[in-house]
Write an enzyme that holds these catalytic residues in place. Structure first.
Site, PDB file in Angstrom:
ATOM      1  N   ARG A 157       0.805  -1.226   0.000  1.00 53.27           N
ATOM      2  CA  ARG A 157       0.000   0.000   0.000  1.00 53.27           C
ATOM      3  C   ARG A 157       0.843   1.284   0.000  1.00 53.27           C
ATOM      4  NH1 ARG A 157      -2.517  -3.641  -1.198  1.00 53.27           N
ATOM      5  NH2 ARG A 157      -4.644  -4.220  -0.585  1.00 53.27           N
ATOM      6  N   SER A 207     -11.307  -0.772   1.567  1.00 59.94           N
ATOM      7  CA  SER A 207     -10.677  -0.997   2.873  1.00 59.94           C
ATOM      8  C   SER A 207     -10.217   0.319   3.488  1.00 59.94           C
ATOM      9  CB  SER A 207      -9.479  -1.939   2.733  1.00 59.94           C
ATOM     10  OG  SER A 207      -9.893  -3.203   2.272  1.00 59.94           O
ATOM     11  N   GLU A 278      -5.669   3.698   5.452  1.00 60.78           N
ATOM     12  CA  GLU A 278      -5.173   3.540   4.089  1.00 60.78           C
ATOM     13  C   GLU A 278      -5.668   4.694   3.224  1.00 60.78           C
ATOM     14  OE1 GLU A 278      -6.256   0.408   0.586  1.00 60.78           O
ATOM     15  OE2 GLU A 278      -5.676  -0.444   2.510  1.00 60.78           O
TER      16      GLU A 278
END
Length: 282
Positions: A157, A207, A278
């Site tokens: 990520r 997410s 995130e």
């Protein structure tokens, strides 16, 4: 540009925010002109990983790539792709050309530029697996620079571009693998069925949190605490997936941020695990 343009269609949470300065460049020169006229900019792809925290933005110029900065060209098993191209469009185009490598992302509502910054991943694959090079614009020097894959640091990520200030991704080159359409379609169908059964269909940015170092999925912890379905305003922890927040209609960015903070506090209290978002807050 006009007075206060709605950003609702440019973020997948469908937060109803508005901005005074919104631009849709078609080429590098138009982009440079925008950069020269504004001190504070935010480059937006499909808005699939962002949270608008305010209703009105007067001090930020939003540069949106998905409307006009979105062409690509496939020659043999290579593709040259502008930052505003949607992963879904690229995935279907490569499928039609019997090329494999990006089909994992066909249901990810992100642009190529945003995916490269975050090193988007899905079902065990990462976007950088197929990348040959990435071309950026340095906003300070106004110079265009190409990074070969070997010079790009990336991991879970993140990519080097996430931490580089004052840059904008312009395009990327990809290298794919030839496979039969039947084999690629089998993977597409598998991803579609998994998404339908496991992921919500309401407006969401996917997410919310990075996977913690403890390697226990956030969704599992949220479910164990009985928090699925918890709601603040119209922001709700998805009843389908504990790691995802959905907008039930009129959620504000603040509703979503308050719910994120609630989840973080609960996980810290019960598991002694600190979660990290995130998604990007604007």
């Amino acid at each position: 540009m006009s007075e206060y343009i709605s950003l609702e269609q440019y973020n997948t949470y469908r937060i109803k925010s508005f901005a005074k300065y919104v631009y849709f460049p078609t080429n590098n020169q138009e982009l440079l002109d925008i950069v020269n006229n504004h001190n504070k900019l935010f480059f937006l792809g499909n808005g699939s990983n962002v949270i608008f925290s305010k209703e009105y933005y007067d001090d930020v110029a939003f540069v949106i790539f998905t409307k006009k900065f979105n062409s690509f060209n496939i020659i043999d098993n290579y593709a040259s792709v502008q930052a505003g191209v949607l992963l879904q469009d690229l995935a279907f185009a490569t499928y039609n050309a019997s090329l494999s490598g990006i089909e994992t992302f066909y249901d990810v509502p992100a642009s190529v530029g945003g995916a490269l910054i975050m090193n988007a991943g899905a079902y065990g694959d990462e976007i950088y697996t197929c990348v040959k090079s990435v071309t950026i614009l340095d906003l300070n020097t106004k110079q265009i620079k190409k990074y070969l894959k070997k010079d790009i640091e990336y991991g879970y990520r993140y990519s080097i571009f996430k931490y580089m200030k004052d840059i904008c991704i312009l395009s990327a080159e990809f290298e794919f693998e030839y496979k039969s359409k039947q084999e690629i379609k089998a993977k597409l169908d598998d991803i579609y069925s998994r998404r339908l059964s496991n992921l919500p269909q309401k407006p969401t940015a996917g997410s919310v949190f990075k996977r913690p170092q403890a390697n226990m999925p956030v969704g599992i912890m949220v479910e164990q605490l009985g928090l699925k379905g918890k709601q603040i305003g119209d922001a709700q922890i998805s009843p389908k997936h504990g790691g995802i927040i959905v907008n039930n209609g009129n959620a504000t960015g603040q509703n979503i941020l308050d719910l994120i903070e609630f989840i973080k506090q609960q996980i810290l209290e019960h598991y002694n695990i600190e979660l990290h978002e995130e998604q990007i807050v604007i």
